[in-house]
Design a protein around this motif. Structure first.
Motif, PDB file in Angstrom:
ATOM      1  N   LEU A  70      -1.778   9.374  -1.817  1.00 23.06           N
ATOM      2  CA  LEU A  70      -1.058   8.746  -0.700  1.00 23.06           C
ATOM      3  C   LEU A  70      -1.021   7.226  -0.810  1.00 23.06           C
ATOM      4  O   LEU A  70       0.025   6.611  -0.578  1.00 23.06           O
ATOM      5  CB  LEU A  70      -1.676   9.175   0.634  1.00 23.06           C
ATOM      6  N   LYS A  75       0.820  11.836   8.295  1.00 23.65           N
ATOM      7  CA  LYS A  75       1.100  11.251   6.968  1.00 23.65           C
ATOM      8  C   LYS A  75       2.230  11.985   6.246  1.00 23.65           C
ATOM      9  O   LYS A  75       2.101  12.380   5.083  1.00 23.65           O
ATOM     10  CB  LYS A  75      -0.165  11.203   6.128  1.00 23.65           C
ATOM     11  N   TYR A  81       2.365   4.952  -0.814  1.00 21.75           N
ATOM     12  CA  TYR A  81       2.689   3.917   0.175  1.00 21.75           C
ATOM     13  C   TYR A  81       2.809   2.543  -0.495  1.00 21.75           C
ATOM     14  O   TYR A  81       3.681   1.745  -0.145  1.00 21.75           O
ATOM     15  CB  TYR A  81       1.644   3.882   1.297  1.00 21.75           C
TER      16      TYR A  81
END
Ligand SMILES: Cc1cc2nc3c(=O)[nH]c(=O)nc-3n(C[C@H](O)[C@H](O)[C@H](O)COP(=O)(O)OP(=O)(O)OC[C@H]3O[C@@H](n4cnc5c(N)ncnc54)[C@H](O)[C@@H]3O)c2cc1C
Length: 353
Positions: A66, A139, A70
């Motif tokens: 993740l 998320k 990002y």
């Protein structure tokens, strides 16, 4: 001869993410991509979420993926002063009380606590059928793949670093420390060809399976859903009452032709979920670059360490590509060993003698 550090063949999500990350490190990159209207990256809705929603389990190594995702999206948006990323609430529709119970049980699991809201959401949408409500996955979101690919391509064109053609393997000259292709030379070449890897004479021994998927975009007048909804299909709101609906999984057909069968399957599943008459606007078909063991394909050719592959992104190209691109760059630049689970060395015995 124009000299570069890397030639990248293929500018889907794999080639785009890799080329962008290499340029951030100051590398000179030349990209060759045959423009096609429909590729896996160009038709994919571009959604991401951290869980396998059939069984409520975390995705493979998701905790490591993740942050690179990002970071990549932030860096891209900043570099091009654009917006491509829309964080969205993902609502998993429950089909039964048993699924609700499983959700509660799993939401206590230490790896899932960051991703699962432990409570249920009762259905606020009058035209959505969800008697057992939803569970919210954190998320999650979507990325405009078409915009991402197109913006990057135009930057490369403006800098004279892009060629729109089918790569001709016979025009490649392999030296010990250089690769030459027509009027370009580079230290290394990386093939990011998606399902077309099967045509590549250096890597066609790798077990790329290719899984066909089809999607439709529909108008659902007045539905007014803002969340990304997952049941046995995904409903992605694009604005103005338009939704992307998908996708099918077909392991037999290896073409990219839209079929009536897939459209009917998607419309039947949509009818179970939504009490509105959809107007079909478009249909798309693509081949996912899936691998026998469901892990990506990264690494150097067994006989040529300057010929490299970045492929096998499967069904979750967006989530895993920034994480894997970082690993591949460490491997190419510093010789850091790849994760054995994605290293193509695991298939070395399949290479013809
Ligand atoms: C229906 C469907 C839905 C999907 N939904 C999602 C989703 O929501 N989220 C997600 O993360 N993933 C999704 N995926 C998976 C995702 O699309 C893939 O993992 C990803 O797009 C693969 O990217 P790639 O760059 O490896 O290949 P591709 O997208 O196939 O790109 C390869 C590029 O290389 C070019 N090329 C190939 N060979 C050559 C050559 N020899 N010379 C020149 N150019 C060449 C092609 O023209 C193409 O532009 C979906 C896939 C499908 C089919």
């Amino acid at each position: 001869m124009k000299e570069f550090d890397y030639i990248i063949v293929g500018q889907g999500i794999a080639g785009t993410v890799l080329a962008f990350q290499l340029r951030l490190k100051g590398k000179h990159v030349f990209v060759i991509d045959k423009n096609r209207d429909f590729t896996s990256s160009k038709i994919a809705p571009g959604t991401y979420n951290p869980m396998v929603l059939k069984r409520f389990t975390p995705c493979w190594k998701v905790e490591d993926q993740l942050t690179p995702l990002y970071d990549f999206l932030d860096a891209f948006e900043t570099s091009f002063n654009t917006s491509i990323h829309v964080p969205l609430k993902l609502w998993r529709r429950f089909a039964s009380i048993q699924e609700q119970n499983l959700w509660l049980e799993k939401s206590d699991h230490h790896r899932l606590v960051p991703f699962m809201k432990p409570s249920f959401i009762s259905n606020p949408h009058k035209d959505i059928n969800a008697d057992f409500g939803f569970g919210e996955v954190k998320k999650s979101g979507w990325v405009d793949f078409l915009k991402l690919i197109s913006i990057f391509k135009h930057r490369l064109i403006s800098e004279g670093c892009f060629l729109d053609e089918e790569f001709d393997y016979n025009s490649m000259l392999i030296g010990k420390n250089t690769i030459s292709y027509k009027s370009i030379s580079a230290q290394k070449i990386v093939f990011c060809e998606g399902h077309r890897l099967t045509n590549n004479p250096f890597f066609n021994y790798l077990p790329l399976m290719r899984t066909k998927g089809e999607l439709i975009t529909v108008k659902l007048e007045g539905l007014n859903v803002q969340e990304l909804i997952k049941s046995n299909i995904t409903l992605l709101p694009l604005g103005d009452d338009v939704y992307k609906v998908g996708a099918t999984f077909n392991w037999d057909d290896k073409d990219e032709i839209c079929s009536v069968k897939a459209r009917e399957e998607l419309l039947a599943k949509l009818k179970e979920l939504v009490n509105k008459n959809p107007v079909v606007i478009n249909q798309y078909a693509g081949l996912r670059p899936t691998v026998k063991d469901r892990r990506a394909l990264l690494g150097a050719h067994p006989n040529h360490d300057n010929i490299i592959v970045f492929n096998g992104l499967g069904t979750r190209g967006l989530l895993i590509s920034p994480y894997l691109a970082i690993q591949l760059i460490e491997f190419m630049e510093k010789g850091v060993a790849l994760d054995p689970e994605v290293d193509i060395k695991r298939y070395k015995n399949d290479m013809p003698c």
